[in-house]
Write an enzyme that holds these catalytic residues in place. Structure first.
Site, mmCIF file in Angstrom:
data_model
loop_
_atom_site.group_PDB
_atom_site.id
_atom_site.type_symbol
_atom_site.label_atom_id
_atom_site.label_comp_id
_atom_site.label_asym_id
_atom_site.label_seq_id
_atom_site.Cartn_x
_atom_site.Cartn_y
_atom_site.Cartn_z
ATOM 1 N N PHE A 527 66.154 56.800 32.089
ATOM 2 C CA PHE A 527 65.828 57.815 33.097
ATOM 3 C C PHE A 527 66.814 57.642 34.258
ATOM 4 C CE2 PHE A 527 61.869 57.075 30.817
ATOM 5 C CZ PHE A 527 61.421 58.372 30.573
ATOM 6 N N PHE A 532 65.736 53.886 36.272
ATOM 7 C CA PHE A 532 65.164 52.841 35.423
ATOM 8 C C PHE A 532 65.215 53.273 33.957
ATOM 9 C CE2 PHE A 532 61.507 55.615 35.790
ATOM 10 C CZ PHE A 532 60.857 55.486 34.582
ATOM 11 N N GLU A 534 62.923 52.668 30.267
ATOM 12 C CA GLU A 534 61.691 52.176 29.660
ATOM 13 C C GLU A 534 62.003 51.564 28.305
ATOM 14 O OE1 GLU A 534 57.278 53.685 28.120
ATOM 15 O OE2 GLU A 534 58.927 55.112 28.346
ATOM 16 N N ILE A 535 61.610 50.318 28.123
ATOM 17 C CA ILE A 535 61.737 49.655 26.826
ATOM 18 C C ILE A 535 60.473 49.937 26.034
ATOM 19 C CG2 ILE A 535 61.920 47.430 25.656
ATOM 20 C CD1 ILE A 535 63.601 46.439 27.958
ATOM 21 N N VAL A 536 60.656 50.556 24.863
ATOM 22 C CA VAL A 536 59.508 51.009 24.077
ATOM 23 C C VAL A 536 59.155 49.996 22.997
ATOM 24 C CG1 VAL A 536 58.583 52.914 22.718
ATOM 25 C CG2 VAL A 536 60.250 53.378 24.512
ATOM 26 N N CYS A 538 60.552 46.354 20.846
ATOM 27 C CA CYS A 538 61.496 45.235 20.793
ATOM 28 C C CYS A 538 61.022 44.297 19.699
ATOM 29 C CB CYS A 538 61.561 44.513 22.136
ATOM 30 S SG CYS A 538 62.648 43.070 22.136
ATOM 31 N N LEU A 570 61.555 48.761 32.759
ATOM 32 C CA LEU A 570 60.100 48.756 32.778
ATOM 33 C C LEU A 570 59.618 48.725 31.330
ATOM 34 C CD1 LEU A 570 59.195 51.422 35.505
ATOM 35 C CD2 LEU A 570 59.142 48.933 35.737
ATOM 36 N N TYR A 576 51.042 39.263 23.229
ATOM 37 C CA TYR A 576 51.931 38.408 22.450
ATOM 38 C C TYR A 576 53.385 38.476 22.946
ATOM 39 C CZ TYR A 576 47.928 38.652 19.296
ATOM 40 O OH TYR A 576 46.659 38.595 18.769
ATOM 41 N N ILE A 601 56.582 57.486 32.261
ATOM 42 C CA ILE A 601 56.331 56.592 31.138
ATOM 43 C C ILE A 601 54.848 56.625 30.791
ATOM 44 C CG2 ILE A 601 58.266 55.106 31.757
ATOM 45 C CD1 ILE A 601 56.323 53.107 32.895
ATOM 46 N N TYR A 604 49.879 52.211 28.283
ATOM 47 C CA TYR A 604 49.355 51.647 27.036
ATOM 48 C C TYR A 604 48.118 50.821 27.358
ATOM 49 C CZ TYR A 604 53.755 52.988 24.843
ATOM 50 O OH TYR A 604 54.819 53.700 24.364
#
Length: 791
Positions: A527, A532, A534-536, A538, A570, A576, A601, A604
């Site tokens: 964005f 920033f 957004e890491i969706v 990994c 973000l 975990y 974003i 969750y």
């Protein structure tokens, strides 16, 4: 370009995909067909120039305006009975009738060539060379399918046509004339060799020079992709800037290879960092791919050079090409004291047929369309790392200035001492990085992954799906592989959701490739307007975990975003993943204002929002190695100091006897360590007296010319990127007038900052550095005379 030429700055130019003059292909070096074509044109010119003079007049008459009385407007003689197809030059009859009338104006051939009667043979041959270039470009215009390319061919055709009519010399006029950027590519590579390898012994250094020559030679004969092809491959790049450079390249470098009546320049001499950055990634990949394909045909003496040293050379150069703070692109780059400039330019005049096999006339199988490759080669190489020659710095060989500048610890340990300590470090496992310290208990998490990347075992690519371009099979296979990895490693995430985001054109994925297959990746959405990403997702496949891949993946992602000026991550991490993200610098303290990401974003349920702020000054993929080197230097400094202090003093017992405080200087051995009491001086409490005293001191030092005014950006490019807190005597005078200096310490701090900044930016041998030392002595002399510090 002038109106006669008809090419404007920034217009699309001759494409590498055209039939001529460039060889076919969307990039790569000149093919054998292009070389043959150029030789064929040269042979035609030689044959035509050896023809009888009447034959030459007939040829030139076709491109000469009619000189008959009455103001005839015919601009070229045309035969009454032309052959159905253009005859070959060697098949034309030798008899020429100057009385034959023109099909257009009915005046004779002689009326069209009267201005050539007294022209010398040399001038006649020059004009004939232009004629053949005109005919060649005319053929190109009709064969070229691309409209923009056709326009440039036609523009150059008109320029040469006008030169024949006016008997002038063709000059490609433009708003800017070569060179277009300084320093040039050639000078930048020269500076790179000095910057990174000046400490090597002569034999290893000569190997680097040969690699540099090889690389420069490739650029001079490299065929660039057209602006339209580049837009399809990398739509986010600076299309307008590339188009300008591409037009210049074709007009000044490419077309003149075939039409030698146009002035020709070498690509590496008139272009600089901008053009090199736009082609380096693709060029590097194609060169290495071609070398791997043809490794069995290489001569033994060249095989190691090309397959081992050349990839490392390109990897180190790539970092300097794309680094915003690299000193090799500074116009006032100062070489080390080991010698002068390397005459790399001697290779540039080499003919294309003399080049070795390192070229590719077609793109490699992995088309980087829609993917900006995070190359496995963004390395930080310093004098401490093993270079291509594998030799460490000798004690007698000083560190080049720019490396000195990087290592300097302001106001702390003298650089001379650091250099001396570095030269005494003999333990290879402590300084040489992951190649020799993989089994160390203190190895960084990503050292194994970094080593595999350098060896070419793993690769990193930023890829994504596109709805506007033709699908690339390899990219699509990688995206499917990423979908599988995420689905297996994130079982609580719906597969349909994973598939939708991985193949969403708005999302990109940093993929980890090993042996041609995907073993991990980070899916993200940028964005830019909000500052920033957004890491969706990994994840790394389970059988490849605990190898440092996850850390190295994140480090590559950080450097990718620094290149794109996005400095915040973000992500919503489940229970975990919180531990992993904490190790990568994420925290629950979000630096991005909520208004920036709210609504952008997705929330969750059951996950924790975490953020990471990036520092653009940190080379993340090499950060652990740098810290390791710094620790080793400090360790050696401590050992060195301990060795100098041989006497062991008994511990203090006075505190057991009830003493609550003693002077520091009374501690046995404290002065032997080099400790000195802080100088105490008289603090003038009267503001007017303080102002008068400081004004007098400033008067004595204000004539130091290097420090009179703030440093200008035009005089010292990159100065304010290195120096964060600049200071000068003019600013101090203004502060003094405004009664800013309420204590002597403020005044002395600003003056000391002038000396510190000068020593940080300039090398010890420079006149500025010496001037700072001299001014510092004068300043402290005056301070002591004024009684502000103890003598």
């Amino acid at each position: 370009m002038s109106e006669s030429a008809g090419v404007q700055q920034g217009s699309p130019a001759i494409g590498a995909a055209g039939s001529a003059p460039a060889a076919p292909g969307a990039g790569g070096t000149e093919g054998s067909g292009a070389t043959v074509g150029s030789a064929r044109i040269a042979a035609k010119k030689a044959q035509l120039r050896s023809s009888p003079r009447p034959k030459k007049l007939e040829k030139l008459g076709v491109y000469s305006s009619c000189k008959a009385e009455g103001g005839c407007k015919c601009n070229g003689w045309k035969s009454q009975n032309p052959p159905p197809t253009p005859p070959r030059t060697d098949q034309q009859p030798n008899t020429v009738n100057l009385l034959e009338p023109c099909r257009s104006c009915s005046h004779t051939l002689g009326d069209h060539v009267t201005h050539l009667e007294n022209v010398s043979e040399e001038e006649m041959n020059r004009l004939l060379g232009i004629v053949l270039d005109v005919e060649y470009l005319y053929t190109c215009v009709h064969k070229e399918e691309d409209a923009d390319t056709k326009q440039v061919y036609f523009s150059l055709f008109k320029l040469l046509r006008k030169c024949i009519l006016q008997m002038g010399k063709p000059v490609v006029e433009a708003q800017e004339s070569p060179p277009f950027e300084k320093p040039s590519i050639e000078q930048g590579v020269n500076n790179f060799v000095q910057y990174k390898f000046s400490h090597l012994p002569s034999k290893e250094r000569q190997t680097i020079v040969e690699l540099a020559k090889m690389f420069l030679n490739q650029i001079n004969y490299w065929q660039l992709e057209t602006p339209s092809q580049r837009r399809q491959r990398a739509p986010a790049d600076d299309a307008a800037g590339y188009k300008v450079n591409y037009t210049r390249w074709l007009c000044y470098c490419n077309v003149p290879q075939f039409c030698d009546s146009l002035p020709r320049y070498e690509t590496t001499q008139i272009f600089g960092r901008t053009l090199l950055g736009s082609v380096f990634t693709v060029m590097r990949k194609q060169l290495l791919e071609q070398a791997r394909q043809e490794k069995d045909t290489l001569p033994p003496e060249k095989r190691t050079l090309i397959l081992t040293h050349f990839p490392k050379f390109l990897s180190m150069l790539e970092e300097e090409v794309y680094s915003h703070s690299s000193p090799i692109w500074s116009e006032d780059f100062l070489v080390g004291s080991t010698g002068g400039q390397i005459p790399i330019h001697t290779v540039i005049s080499a003919p294309p047929v003399a080049r070795p096999l390192y070229y590719s006339t077609s793109p490699v199988s992995v088309d980087p369309s829609s993917c900006g490759s995070v190359s496995p080669a963004r390395k930080t190489a310093s004098a401490l790392e093993p270079s291509l020659g594998g030799q460490k710095r000798k004690p007698s060989e000083p560190i080049p200035h720019d490396e000195t500048k990087k290592l300097r610890i302001v106001g702390d340990i003298p650089m001379e001492l650091i250099n001396e300590v570095m030269a005494t470090i003999t333990d290879p496992t402590s300084m040489l990085g992951p190649e020799t310290s993989l089994l160390s208990a203190h190895s960084a998490r990503d050292e194994a992954a970094r080593l595999e990347e350098r060896r070419g075992v793993i690769e990193f690519h930023v890829i994504g799906n596109s709805l506007n371009q033709k699908p690339n099979k390899r990219i699509l296979m990688w995206l499917v592989g990423l979908q599988n990895v995420f689905s297996h490693q994130l079982p609580r995430m719906p597969k349909e959701y994973i598939t939708r985001l991985v193949f969403d054109p708005k999302h990109k994925t940093l993929s980890l490739i090993k042996d041609g297959r995907v073993i991990g990746g980070i899916c993200f959405r940028m964005f830019p307007s909000q500052g920033f990403t957004e890491i969706v997702f990994c994840a790394v496949t389970s059988n490849e975990q605990v190898k440092g891949y996850g850390t190295h993946l994140m480090n590559h992602l950080k450097e990718y975003h620094i290149k794109h000026d996005i400095l915040n991550f973000l992500t919503y991490a489940d229970e975990y993943a919180i531990g992993y993200f904490k190790k990568q610098g994420f925290s629950k303290d979000i630096k991005v204002p909520k208004a920036k990401y709210l609504g952008y974003i997705k929330d969750y349920e059951g996950a924790t929002l975490m953020g990471c702020e990036l520092n653009p000054s940190i080379p993340y993929t090499e950060f652990s190695v740098i810290i390791k080197k710094q620790k080793e230097i400090i360790k050696k400094l401590i050992e060195r100091k301990q060795a100098q202090i041989r006497k062991v003093y008994p511990g203090l017992s006075c505190f057991k006897e009830g003493v609550r405080q003693i002077p520091i200087e009374s501690i046995p051995g404290i002065r032997e360590t080099g400790w000195k009491p802080v100088g105490k001086g008289k603090e003038l409490k009267d503001p007017d007296q303080l102002y008068s005293t400081l004004k007098t001191i400033l008067q004595h030092v204000k004539n130091a010319w290097p420090f009179m005014e703030p440093v200008k950006k035009t005089e010292a490019p990159g100065y304010y990127q290195v120096i964060r807190f600049p200071m000068d005597l003019k600013t101090m005078s203004e502060r003094l007038k405004s009664r800013y200096y309420t204590t002597r310490k403020l005044f002395m701090a600003d003056m000391q900052r002038i000396f510190t900044n000068c020593r940080e930016y300039n090398p010890p041998e420079s006149q500025y550095y010496k001037c700072a030392n001299l001014l510092e002595k004068v300043f402290y002399t005056k301070i002591k005379e004024a009684g502000l510090i103890e003598k």
